[in-house]
Design an enzyme around this catalytic site. Structure first.
Site, PDB file in Angstrom:
ATOM      1  CG  HIS A 113       7.346  55.916 -12.552  1.00  0.00           C
ATOM      2  ND1 HIS A 113       6.033  56.301 -12.643  1.00  0.00           N
ATOM      3  CD2 HIS A 113       7.943  56.376 -13.685  1.00  0.00           C
ATOM      4  CE1 HIS A 113       5.839  56.966 -13.767  1.00  0.00           C
ATOM      5  NE2 HIS A 113       6.987  57.025 -14.422  1.00  0.00           N
ATOM      6  CG  HIS A 139      10.255  60.446 -14.842  1.00  0.00           C
ATOM      7  ND1 HIS A 139       9.334  61.405 -15.170  1.00  0.00           N
ATOM      8  CD2 HIS A 139       9.708  59.267 -15.267  1.00  0.00           C
ATOM      9  CE1 HIS A 139       8.288  60.850 -15.756  1.00  0.00           C
ATOM     10  NE2 HIS A 139       8.494  59.544 -15.825  1.00  0.00           N
ATOM     11  CD  GLU A 140      11.525  55.901 -15.564  1.00  0.00           C
ATOM     12  OE1 GLU A 140      10.675  55.179 -14.995  1.00  0.00           O
ATOM     13  OE2 GLU A 140      11.302  56.460 -16.662  1.00  0.00           O
ATOM     14  CG  HIS A 167       3.308  56.072  -6.726  1.00  0.00           C
ATOM     15  ND1 HIS A 167       2.632  56.610  -7.800  1.00  0.00           N
ATOM     16  CD2 HIS A 167       2.343  55.788  -5.806  1.00  0.00           C
ATOM     17  CE1 HIS A 167       1.342  56.667  -7.539  1.00  0.00           C
ATOM     18  NE2 HIS A 167       1.129  56.152  -6.339  1.00  0.00           N
TER      19      HIS A 167
END
Length: 601
Positions: free
Chosen positions: A397, A393-394, A400
């Site tokens: 981020h 998940h992180e 991205h």
């Protein structure tokens, strides 16, 4: 490296390879001080343009470039100080640096507050003329158009300067909450599965809630929330202060509500927020059925709030080392292509990540950094499946951010919070698909299916419940209501009863969970977890089914930053969030997965 179960490590005990490389931002605090002083000089320089911003197209370009340079520098100063403090919130040196950086950031906001009002003094035809004359200004076209969009909410120069000056004061509720929850509060000891006395921390709370031993879950649950209950009035005061701050800014800027003000920053209509809540309300029966399955699978006479996180499949105990987690994530994200995997490897091997919990470290996990830094990740890694997904998940981020900063100029070098959770959750969706396809036996499949359903429960249903709580308390305060601890607790418990159903015991302690949630200080942020999850479900399916064409669209999405309004950026990637279809489709998938688990249990 691995944390001993009954020990919370000091930071000095953790190997450098498991710490983030903040030295790549500033080699030492002395280098930070130089940039701190440089910001002051840049502030003096930009202040000379007051009253002159739109004298000519060239002057406007000079101001915008200088402002970009100023904010790039102050961002480095502030983010570095905050991340150093997050390593150990007890560290007085970095408490001081963070305080100084925050004060300086407020000064920067105040000294640059003249820019937007002066731009808005231009007639639209004059602005178009400027864009035609000055080629260098054209990169700012979308930014300038967005400024004009908000024209009716921009105040006079003196009023904008006044709002900027109260910035430091307005951060007080969040700061007090963080210090009380992370630094000052201590949780009691409980006995773990082996009968050892273990201190409850933010980092080990969820692993205890996942325990197969119901006594451990119950004791951890009661230990945490009884502690928050003791401070309920203080936490009610901090949350009330945050709501009042949101109300103040929304009224000052002539919005109809705090919600409208918060969403308008990204040009998101409030109907998107309301559609989410309404769609979830229409699909609560699936959640009730899932709770009944959980109760049956766990062979319980009563299902309690402390039974929500333990895996349904009891004889599968998946423990994943940090090194193994990296390998699993790499395989799961292979559909995104070699370029993406190359960046993922760079992150793993170049100390983007601060891995383990230590005393005083900020709880939870996040991705952070600046336009000029590595896209860092803070973790508090425990060897659970949930923590494997946290890494994915992180890193979603951070990658991205990596693509955006490599592609976009500084003015568009970030992305809106409406898009912020999509890349992270797409990673999770791809990872769960890979793991479900590669399970070794039916029990592991059930375990992973349970985990996926938990992602729906916690990311769509739970975050929507949070979003509804925010909406209720803001509307209550806007209508003159008092946000007392009793009101907040009663409202929060009623929402839990609504979202989990009458067949579940809603324990009294859960009424105080609102005091534990930092996201309630983020100004209507959490609904985007749910919309982001729904968008990610769509994008991941497109990537898996269409291959390269969908991957190319998706990488284009990651590169877009703030170069267009978020709704438009997402549409180009293949998802339209102006309609309820993505939410409805996600909840339809949840219902199907619930039915599948019902047959397997």
């Amino acid at each position: 490296m691995k944390n001993e179960k009954n020990t919370i490590m000091d930071r000095s005990d953790i190997l450098e390879e498991y710490k983030w490389d903040l030295e790549s931002m500033y080699v030492d605090d002395e280098a930070w001080e130089k940039d701190f002083e440089n910001v002051k000089k840049l502030v003096e320089e930009i202040s000379k343009y007051k009253g002159k911003t739109v004298e000519s197209s060239n002057t406007l370009l000079e101001v915008l470039k200088l402002r970009d340079n100023l904010y790039r520098t102050i961002s480095n100063v502030l983010v570095y100080a905050r991340m150093r403090l997050d390593e150990d919130s007890r560290n007085g040196t970095y408490q001081a640096l963070t305080d100084r950086a925050t004060n300086l950031y407020v000064l920067v906001n105040g000294e640059t507050s003249f820019i937007v009002p002066e731009i808005l003094s231009l007639e639209e035809k004059d602005l178009e003329s400027f864009l035609g004359k000055e080629e260098g200004l054209r990169v700012y076209t979308h930014y300038l158009e967005d400024v004009l969009r908000g024209k009716k909410h921009i105040l006079s120069k003196s009023e904008e300067a006044l709002l900027a000056q109260i910035g430091e004061m307005s951060n007080t509720p969040d700061t007090v909450f963080s210090m009380l929850s992370n630094a000052d509060m201590k949780f009691p000891f409980i006995k773990d599965e082996e009968g050892n006395n273990v201190e409850i921390t933010h980092g080990n709370f969820i692993p205890f809630m996942e325990s197969n031993d119901r006594r451990v879950r119950k004791e951890a649950f009661e230990a945490v929330y009884s502690t928050y209950e003791k401070f309920k009035n203080t936490f009610a005061s901090t949350l009330n202060g945050c709501v009042k701050k949101n109300m103040f800014y929304s009224k000052a800027r002539k919005y109809n509500s705090s919600l409208e003000a918060a969403l308008d920053e990204n040009n998101i209509p409030t109907s998107v927020y309301d559609n989410l809540i309404n769609s979830v309300h229409k699909n609560l029966d699936s959640m009730y059925k899932y709770m009944d399955i959980r109760k049956r699978a766990l062979k319980l006479d009563e299902l309690h709030m402390y039974d929500l996180y333990t895996p349904i499949v009891k004889d599968v105990d998946i423990k994943v080392s940090y090194d193994e987690a990296q390998k699993i994530i790499r395989k799961g994200l292979e559909p995104l292509g070699e370029g993406y995997i190359g960046i993922l490897d760079e992150g793993f091997n170049s100390r983007w990540i601060d891995v383990y919990e230590n005393r005083g470290k900020r709880s939870g996990a996040y991705s952070s950094g600046t336009y000029d830094s590595k896209p860092f990740v803070l973790l508090n890694y425990h060897e659970t499946l949930d923590n494997v997904f946290t890494i994915a998940h992180e890193m979603g981020h951070s990658i991205h951010s990596y693509y955006t900063k490599k592609t976009q100029p500084y003015v568009y070098g970030s992305y809106s919070i409406f898009l912020a959770e999509i890349a992270s959750t797409t990673n999770e969706s791809l990872l769960i698909d890979y793991m479900l396809k590669n399970v070794k036996n039916e029990n592991e499949k059930l375990y992973l299916l349970n985990h996926y359903l938990e992602q729906f429960r916690t990311t769509v249903y739970r975050q929507t419940m949070f979003a509804e709580f925010e909406k209720i308390i803001h509307e209550y305060a806007e209508n003159g209501g008092a946000l007392t601890a009793d009101y907040l607790s009663s409202t929060y418990k009623k929402l839990n009863e609504k979202y989990y159903g009458s067949n579940m015991v809603i324990d009294d302690e859960i009424a105080f969970e609102w005091a534990r949630i930092p996201h309630f200080y983020y100004n209507f942020y959490v609904f985007q977890y749910a919309t982001g999850f729904s968008s990610a479900a769509s994008l991941s399916q497109q990537i898996l089914k269409e291959g390269k064409e969908a991957v190319d669209r998706y990488i284009g999405f990651l590169k877009s930053g703030d170069s267009d309004y978020p709704i438009n950026v997402l549409k180009k990637a293949g998802v339209d969030m102006t309609v309820s279809q993505p939410i409805d489709k996600a909840l339809e998938l949840f219902s199907q997965l619930v039915d599948e688990m019902d047959k397997l249990i």
